[in-house]
Design a protein around this motif. Structure first.
Motif, short mmCIF file in Angstrom:
data_model
loop_
_atom_site.label_atom_id
_atom_site.label_comp_id
_atom_site.label_asym_id
_atom_site.label_seq_id
_atom_site.Cartn_x
_atom_site.Cartn_y
_atom_site.Cartn_z
N ASN A 49 6.23 -41.62 45.90
CA ASN A 49 5.61 -40.29 45.17
C ASN A 49 6.21 -39.84 43.64
O ASN A 49 6.31 -38.95 43.35
N HIS A 51 6.57 -39.32 39.89
CA HIS A 51 5.68 -39.09 38.86
C HIS A 51 5.97 -39.37 37.62
O HIS A 51 6.87 -38.97 37.13
N GLY A 174 8.96 -35.99 40.69
CA GLY A 174 8.52 -36.18 41.92
C GLY A 174 9.98 -35.69 42.80
O GLY A 174 9.88 -36.23 44.21
#
Length: 216
Positions: A49, A51, A174
């Motif tokens: 996840n 980012h 993230g």
């Protein structure tokens, strides 16, 4: 939090602490003692996840960016400690260098042309990577180092990226907080994994961006 005199503290004792979910810090550069911490809420970066902003991806694609691994470990730690307030004292610095010699501590460096833009270092144990600190000398230097780290951990089969505490900077990329109990569960699973931080060569920046943008 518990305090321990750093004299007699060995790299193996440090690794045993990480395996139990605790980590050492000093309260100041001049302190001789180390304190063990186990936060109630632990910062981690879920590897699937992460980012990466479009602007950071563009900068990495268009800039003259190269990554190096373990090229100047002591220099990276020194850059991380080179601030007005630091938790990296001399005994801890020596322990990190000892862990580096044993193959458990690693650095990732970001170069922009001939200039060091940023970097980070941490400890690997099984499939867990314990991020210690990072620094920037140019815009987005630490962010680029973190992109390189997450890509390397994913490619090498790591399952846990521990950031100790969650900062707004890490949250924007993230990072999340998980409970102590959830962290211990993830740590136990990661320690059963066999992963090698140095098994793969350092990828070119453009390949790192390509892989990370495909999965982020």
């Amino acid at each position: 939090m518990t305090a321990q005199d750093s004299q007699g503290l060995t790299p193996q004792m440090l690794l045993a602490g990480y395996a139990q979910g605790i980590f050492p810090m000093a309260t100041s550069r001049g302190e001789s003692r180390l304190h063990w911490f186990e936060p109630q809420w632990r910062g981690v970066i879920p590897l699937q996840n992460f980012h990466m902003s479009r602007s950071l991806a563009r900068r990495m694609r268009r800039g003259n960016i190269t990554f190096r691994m373990n090229d100047d470990f002591a220099g990276v730690v020194q850059h991380c400690a080179d601030r007005d307030e630091t938790w990296i004292n001399a005994p801890l610095f020596d322990l990190y260098r000892a862990l580096f010699a044993l193959g458990h501590a690693h650095s990732l460096e970001v170069w922009e042309g001939d200039a060091l833009a940023g970097g980070l270092f941490g400890i690997s144990l099984g499939g867990a990577f314990f991020g210690e600190s990072m620094f920037s000398r140019r815009t987005d230097g630490s962010k680029m180092a973190l992109v390189c780290l997450v890509d390397r951990l994913k490619q090498a089969g790591f399952t846990l990226c521990d950031t100790q505490y969650l900062t707004p900077h890490l949250a924007s990329l993230g990072g999340v907080e998980i409970s102590r109990a959830a962290y211990r569960k993830q740590l136990a699973a990661a320690l059963r994994v066999q992963a090698d931080f140095t098994a793969l060569p350092v990828a070119p920046a453009q390949l790192v961006v390509q892989r990370m943008t495909q999965t982020s």
